[in-house]
Design a protein around this motif. Structure first.
Motif, mmCIF file in Angstrom:
data_model
loop_
_atom_site.group_PDB
_atom_site.id
_atom_site.type_symbol
_atom_site.label_atom_id
_atom_site.label_comp_id
_atom_site.label_asym_id
_atom_site.label_seq_id
_atom_site.Cartn_x
_atom_site.Cartn_y
_atom_site.Cartn_z
ATOM 1 N N ASP A 1 -10.913 -6.867 -4.810
ATOM 2 C CA ASP A 1 -10.177 -6.351 -3.689
ATOM 3 C C ASP A 1 -8.801 -6.413 -3.570
ATOM 4 O O ASP A 1 -8.242 -6.231 -2.512
ATOM 5 C CB ASP A 1 -10.907 -7.559 -2.374
ATOM 6 C CG ASP A 1 -10.523 -8.773 -2.705
ATOM 7 O OD1 ASP A 1 -9.846 -9.027 -3.720
ATOM 8 O OD2 ASP A 1 -10.722 -9.573 -1.437
ATOM 9 N N ARG A 2 -8.069 -6.633 -4.888
ATOM 10 C CA ARG A 2 -6.783 -6.378 -4.220
ATOM 11 C C ARG A 2 -6.097 -6.009 -5.640
ATOM 12 O O ARG A 2 -6.538 -6.617 -6.995
ATOM 13 C CB ARG A 2 -6.019 -7.779 -3.909
ATOM 14 C CG ARG A 2 -4.683 -7.936 -3.954
ATOM 15 C CD ARG A 2 -4.181 -9.338 -3.305
ATOM 16 N NE ARG A 2 -2.722 -9.262 -3.306
ATOM 17 C CZ ARG A 2 -1.927 -10.225 -4.138
ATOM 18 N NH1 ARG A 2 -2.621 -10.817 -5.149
ATOM 19 N NH2 ARG A 2 -0.691 -10.298 -4.070
ATOM 20 N N TYR B 1 -9.223 2.814 -10.052
ATOM 21 C CA TYR B 1 -8.356 3.791 -10.773
ATOM 22 C C TYR B 1 -7.416 2.810 -11.798
ATOM 23 O O TYR B 1 -7.401 3.167 -12.940
ATOM 24 C CB TYR B 1 -7.431 4.690 -10.061
ATOM 25 C CG TYR B 1 -6.390 5.162 -10.882
ATOM 26 C CD1 TYR B 1 -6.808 6.553 -11.590
ATOM 27 C CD2 TYR B 1 -5.136 4.934 -10.821
ATOM 28 C CE1 TYR B 1 -5.906 7.314 -12.401
ATOM 29 C CE2 TYR B 1 -4.139 5.592 -11.693
ATOM 30 C CZ TYR B 1 -4.576 6.608 -12.424
ATOM 31 O OH TYR B 1 -3.567 7.519 -13.171
ATOM 32 N N SER C 1 -2.028 -3.018 -3.220
ATOM 33 C CA SER C 1 -3.179 -2.270 -2.667
ATOM 34 C C SER C 1 -4.437 -3.021 -2.598
ATOM 35 O O SER C 1 -4.904 -4.001 -3.406
ATOM 36 C CB SER C 1 -3.364 -1.227 -3.426
ATOM 37 O OG SER C 1 -4.373 -0.271 -2.796
ATOM 38 N N ARG C 2 -5.070 -2.917 -1.367
ATOM 39 C CA ARG C 2 -6.434 -3.103 -1.233
ATOM 40 C C ARG C 2 -7.359 -1.767 -1.097
ATOM 41 O O ARG C 2 -8.743 -2.116 -0.788
ATOM 42 C CB ARG C 2 -6.515 -4.190 0.055
ATOM 43 C CG ARG C 2 -5.896 -5.242 -0.165
ATOM 44 C CD ARG C 2 -6.047 -6.393 0.946
ATOM 45 N NE ARG C 2 -5.346 -7.578 0.851
ATOM 46 C CZ ARG C 2 -5.699 -8.621 0.114
ATOM 47 N NH1 ARG C 2 -6.807 -8.485 -0.404
ATOM 48 N NH2 ARG C 2 -4.850 -9.507 0.172
ATOM 49 N N ASP C 3 -6.914 -0.856 -1.405
ATOM 50 C CA ASP C 3 -7.921 0.285 -1.529
ATOM 51 C C ASP C 3 -8.730 0.305 -2.714
ATOM 52 O O ASP C 3 -8.446 0.302 -3.859
ATOM 53 C CB ASP C 3 -6.935 1.590 -1.746
ATOM 54 C CG ASP C 3 -7.543 2.800 -1.756
ATOM 55 O OD1 ASP C 3 -8.791 2.968 -1.964
ATOM 56 O OD2 ASP C 3 -6.805 4.095 -1.868
ATOM 57 N N PRO C 4 -10.008 0.246 -2.302
ATOM 58 C CA PRO C 4 -11.038 0.256 -3.659
ATOM 59 C C PRO C 4 -10.909 1.414 -4.587
ATOM 60 O O PRO C 4 -11.223 1.240 -5.839
ATOM 61 C CB PRO C 4 -12.611 0.297 -2.950
ATOM 62 C CG PRO C 4 -12.211 -0.204 -1.544
ATOM 63 C CD PRO C 4 -10.734 0.591 -1.168
ATOM 64 N N ARG C 5 -10.477 2.503 -4.135
ATOM 65 C CA ARG C 5 -10.411 3.631 -5.003
ATOM 66 C C ARG C 5 -9.355 3.362 -5.995
ATOM 67 O O ARG C 5 -9.316 3.708 -7.248
ATOM 68 C CB ARG C 5 -10.440 5.113 -4.212
ATOM 69 C CG ARG C 5 -11.642 5.531 -3.625
ATOM 70 C CD ARG C 5 -11.488 6.860 -2.979
ATOM 71 N NE ARG C 5 -11.012 7.785 -4.096
ATOM 72 C CZ ARG C 5 -9.998 8.526 -3.953
ATOM 73 N NH1 ARG C 5 -8.993 8.342 -2.841
ATOM 74 N NH2 ARG C 5 -9.679 9.704 -4.872
ATOM 75 N N LEU C 6 -8.275 3.055 -5.439
ATOM 76 C CA LEU C 6 -6.997 2.739 -6.152
ATOM 77 C C LEU C 6 -7.177 1.510 -7.361
ATOM 78 O O LEU C 6 -6.933 1.542 -8.442
ATOM 79 C CB LEU C 6 -5.846 2.614 -5.524
ATOM 80 C CG LEU C 6 -4.562 2.376 -6.201
ATOM 81 C CD1 LEU C 6 -4.168 3.724 -6.702
ATOM 82 C CD2 LEU C 6 -3.209 2.125 -5.076
ATOM 83 N N THR D 1 -1.153 6.631 -3.546
ATOM 84 C CA THR D 1 -2.378 7.249 -3.639
ATOM 85 C C THR D 1 -2.533 7.287 -5.229
ATOM 86 O O THR D 1 -1.647 7.249 -6.267
ATOM 87 C CB THR D 1 -2.461 8.617 -3.109
ATOM 88 O OG1 THR D 1 -1.641 9.531 -3.904
ATOM 89 C CG2 THR D 1 -2.268 8.653 -1.807
ATOM 90 N N GLY E 1 0.837 -1.210 -0.014
ATOM 91 C CA GLY E 1 0.118 -0.072 0.239
ATOM 92 C C GLY E 1 0.944 1.264 -0.079
ATOM 93 O O GLY E 1 1.857 1.479 -0.542
#
Length: 69
Positions: free
Chosen positions: A29-30, A56, A48-53, A7, A4
């Protein structure tokens, strides 16, 4: 592999300067992706597990290998 931290703004900045981003694995999710130099050479690999990323990264076009030949 680093975990992670990056951004969407970091990735946009990276690509703005001509470097690339190569998606290695993308699920709901990954995401695993590589930051590459403008020559295509691997610089860093991230997860990353950030849904927004993840959303993107779905919009990042694949590298154009023919452009480097």
């Amino acid at each position: 592999m680093t975990a992670g931290g990056l951004t969407i703004e970091d990735l946009e900045h990276w690509r703005l300067f001509g470097a690339g981003c190569r998606v290695v694995e993308l699920t709901a999710d990954r995401a695993v992706f590589e930051l590459c130099a403008c020559t295509g050479e691997l610089v860093e690999r991230h997860e990353s597990r950030d849904p927004r990323l993840i959303d993107y990264l779905r919009t990042v076009p694949p590298p154009d290998d023919d452009a480097r030949k």
